[in-house]
Write an enzyme that holds these catalytic residues in place. Structure first.
Site, PDB file in Angstrom:
ATOM      1  N   CYS A   1      54.917  48.310  15.153  1.00  0.00           N
ATOM      2  CA  CYS A   1      56.455  48.306  14.585  1.00  0.00           C
ATOM      3  C   CYS A   1      56.568  47.142  13.598  1.00  0.00           C
ATOM      4  O   CYS A   1      57.840  47.157  13.003  1.00  0.00           O
ATOM      5  CB  CYS A   1      57.326  48.260  15.633  1.00  0.00           C
ATOM      6  SG  CYS A   1      56.840  49.450  17.118  1.00  0.00           S
TER       7      CYS A   1
ATOM      8  N   HIS B   1      65.071  53.615  13.975  1.00  0.00           N
ATOM      9  CA  HIS B   1      63.758  52.788  13.783  1.00  0.00           C
ATOM     10  C   HIS B   1      62.664  53.535  13.470  1.00  0.00           C
ATOM     11  O   HIS B   1      61.886  53.967  14.078  1.00  0.00           O
ATOM     12  CB  HIS B   1      63.517  52.086  15.135  1.00  0.00           C
ATOM     13  CG  HIS B   1      62.444  51.262  15.456  1.00  0.00           C
ATOM     14  ND1 HIS B   1      61.963  50.541  14.367  1.00  0.00           N
ATOM     15  CD2 HIS B   1      61.631  51.062  16.675  1.00  0.00           C
ATOM     16  CE1 HIS B   1      60.652  49.933  14.927  1.00  0.00           C
ATOM     17  NE2 HIS B   1      60.462  50.187  16.182  1.00  0.00           N
TER      18      HIS B   1
END
Ligand SMILES: [Zn+2]
Lengths: 136, 390
Positions: B88, B337
């Site tokens: 991420c 996200h």
């Protein structure tokens, strides 16, 4: 997980075998081939852990990982072994009974299965030390 | 080393972009940033694309070349394009690589982009792909999920410091409050503490509203040497620091479950590089993949004392207008996200804020902003500091 990938660490998973650095007296589980403290200077040997440990932290998983759908809710925790290292494992007990600091001991259990007819993975889970493991 | 500036930015809409492909969204962000900077294709020296898991989400690897091709940067001009992966934190790391290439003097005009297309697979498959950012052989095999790992951080934080579920919920409430003013946000509706606490439990103590969603989206910025930035824009935003740190891949090997040492180390390096302290930062975009992550982040970066992240949030100190506004964009929680894009999107938000273009989200007098992008449960952290002044 692929069969060879699992098979390579089978002994470590079945018997809670990790490693020990003779030079700095640190214990590792999961096993490490290189000591992160003394790096290439260290001397690593296999070590079978007693399995005695306590719960550092835990969660109760309601939305399962792939392949764990029929186990929910299940308790997942970080267990600190008496020799020092910590590991992630399921704790087999009633979700409302698990507590930080609770003493636990290891049991040999099925971890999962590769697909419907695939290889069954076995390994170590934990139960509260004071409970009779058989009823789980 | 040369000073580096951001001269163009662009985020696509974040959300479930069913009608658009991976390459569509990245090209939109890239072309948008290049147009914003007013540069032509021939001027671009290199491109870095942050992407966590194209292979699992869209069954496409070789992302660097794909994007160069569909952006019109491959044919004839053959711009070198590199994919960067750090779970991420892939976007933040792509930005960092772009900054390196300009700072080194090897390249002048560079695009740093980030992208992920997560909704092309069913959500259990997406969760499984994300779990690859943790230790598959020793966490995943035991049934660990990403929310589960962060839930164990949350449980420990509550045990050690008395942090409450309400305080966690307040992170989500604040970020939805901010996100409703962000045109790109996935979720624009405000939520309440009560609705967070009533939402289904994913991994105790984290409810579904404590978790960031599955999202498609892309972001891009254009970098240039600070010396020539004014040739392209009246409002270049200067890079004051870029820092990165690593930690153990597995949560169980950490020194302290409630502290992401990679965030602490990257933050410290960034403050040193910028010759700044937490009090010099006017706003920060932190990696709130889960509500507890924001609480740890503001502690790890020095905006709250260890253990007081929950109280600081509860007191409104991290709201827009508060002492240190956190996640004015809406954060990962409300904005969404798209894992590989997030680190670049954070930089786009800071640039818009420092340019004074953030509309209803604007932080008055914002001069210096920070971004904080985390990979996995804290095995990688990337921190940047940006300023209006060189
Ligand atoms: Zn050693």
């Amino acid at each position: 997980m692929s069969v060879p990938r699992f098979w390579r660490k089978q002994i470590a998973r079945y018997n809670l075998v990790g490693t020990h650095c003779k030079k700095c007296d640190d214990y590792f589980y999961p096993p490490r081939n290189m000591c992160p403290a003394c790096r290439r200077e260290g001397e690593i040997e296999d070590y079978k852990f007693s399995g005695k440990g306590e719960v550092v932290t835990f969660t109760v998983i309601h939305t399962a990982a792939e392949g764990f759908e029929n186990q929910t809710p299940y308790v997942l925790g970080i267990i600190k072994l008496e020799e020092g290292p910590s590991l992630t494992s399921q704790i087999i007990c009633d979700a409302k009974d698990v507590k930080i600091g609770m003493k636990v001991k290891p049991v040999f259990r099925k971890l999962g299965q590769a697909g419907e007819r695939g290889m069954i993975y076995y390994g170590t889970k934990f139960v509260p030390e004071l409970e009779v493991a058989d009823k789980c | 080393m040369r000073d580096v500036a951001i001269i163009g930015v662009k985020n696509t809409k974040f959300g479930e972009l069913w009608d658009r492909s991976f390459r569509d969204v990245v090209v939109e962000a890239g072309v948008g940033a290049v147009s914003d900077a007013g540069v032509v294709g021939e001027k671009i020296d290199a491109m870095f694309v942050g992407n966590m898991s194209g292979g699992q989400f869209v069954e496409q690897e070789h992302i660097g070349a794909l994007i160069a091709d569909y952006s019109g940067l491959a044919k004839d001009i053959h711009v070198p394009s590199t994919r960067v992966e750090a779970a991420c934190a892939s976007g933040g790391l792509a930005l960092r690589q772009g900054i390196y290439s300009v700072a080194s003097g090897m390249d002048d005009i560079v695009i740093a982009a980030g992208a992920e297309k997560m909704t092309d697979v069913p959500s259990p498959k997406a969760s499984s792909a994300l779990a690859a950012a943790a230790d598959r052989e020793w966490e995943g095999i035991m049934g660990a999920t990403f929310p589960g790992l962060y839930a164990m951080i949350a449980r420990m934080h509550m045990h050690k410091y008395g942090t409450t579920s309400e305080q966690l919920a307040q992170v989500a409430v604040k970020n939805h409050q901010n996100g409703q003013h962000n045109p790109i946000a996935q979720y624009k509706s405000p939520i309440t503490v009560e609705s967070v606490l009533k939402s289904i439990m994913v991994a105790d103590p984290l409810h579904i509203f404590d978790c960031s969603p599955i999202t498609d989206g892309a972001s891009a910025v254009v970098l240039a040497p600070a010396d020539v930035a004014h040739e392209y824009t009246d409002t270049p935003i200067y890079v004051k620091a870029t820092a990165q740190a690593s930690d153990t891949i597995a949560l169980h090997d950490r020194r302290d479950i409630t502290t992401l040492d990679a965030s602490v180390a990257a933050g410290k390096r960034a403050y040193e590089m910028a010759k700044m302290q937490p009090k010099d930062i006017n706003l920060v975009e932190v990696h709130d993949c889960f509500t507890i992550a924001e609480i740890c982040a503001i502690e790890d970066l020095g905006f709250a004392k260890k253990g007081e992240g929950g109280i600081v949030t509860q007191n409104g100190e991290t709201a827009i207008g508060g002492r240190i506004p956190v996640n004015t964009s809406g954060g990962l929680k409300s904005c969404g996200h798209p894992v590989g894009a997030t680190g670049v999107k954070q930089a786009v938000e800071i640039v818009e804020q420092l340019r004074g273009e953030a509309g209803k989200r604007q932080v008055d007098g914002a001069e210096v902003g920070m971004t904080h992008n985390v990979g996995g449960s804290g095995a990688t952290a990337v921190v940047h500091i940006f300023s209006r002044n060189r």
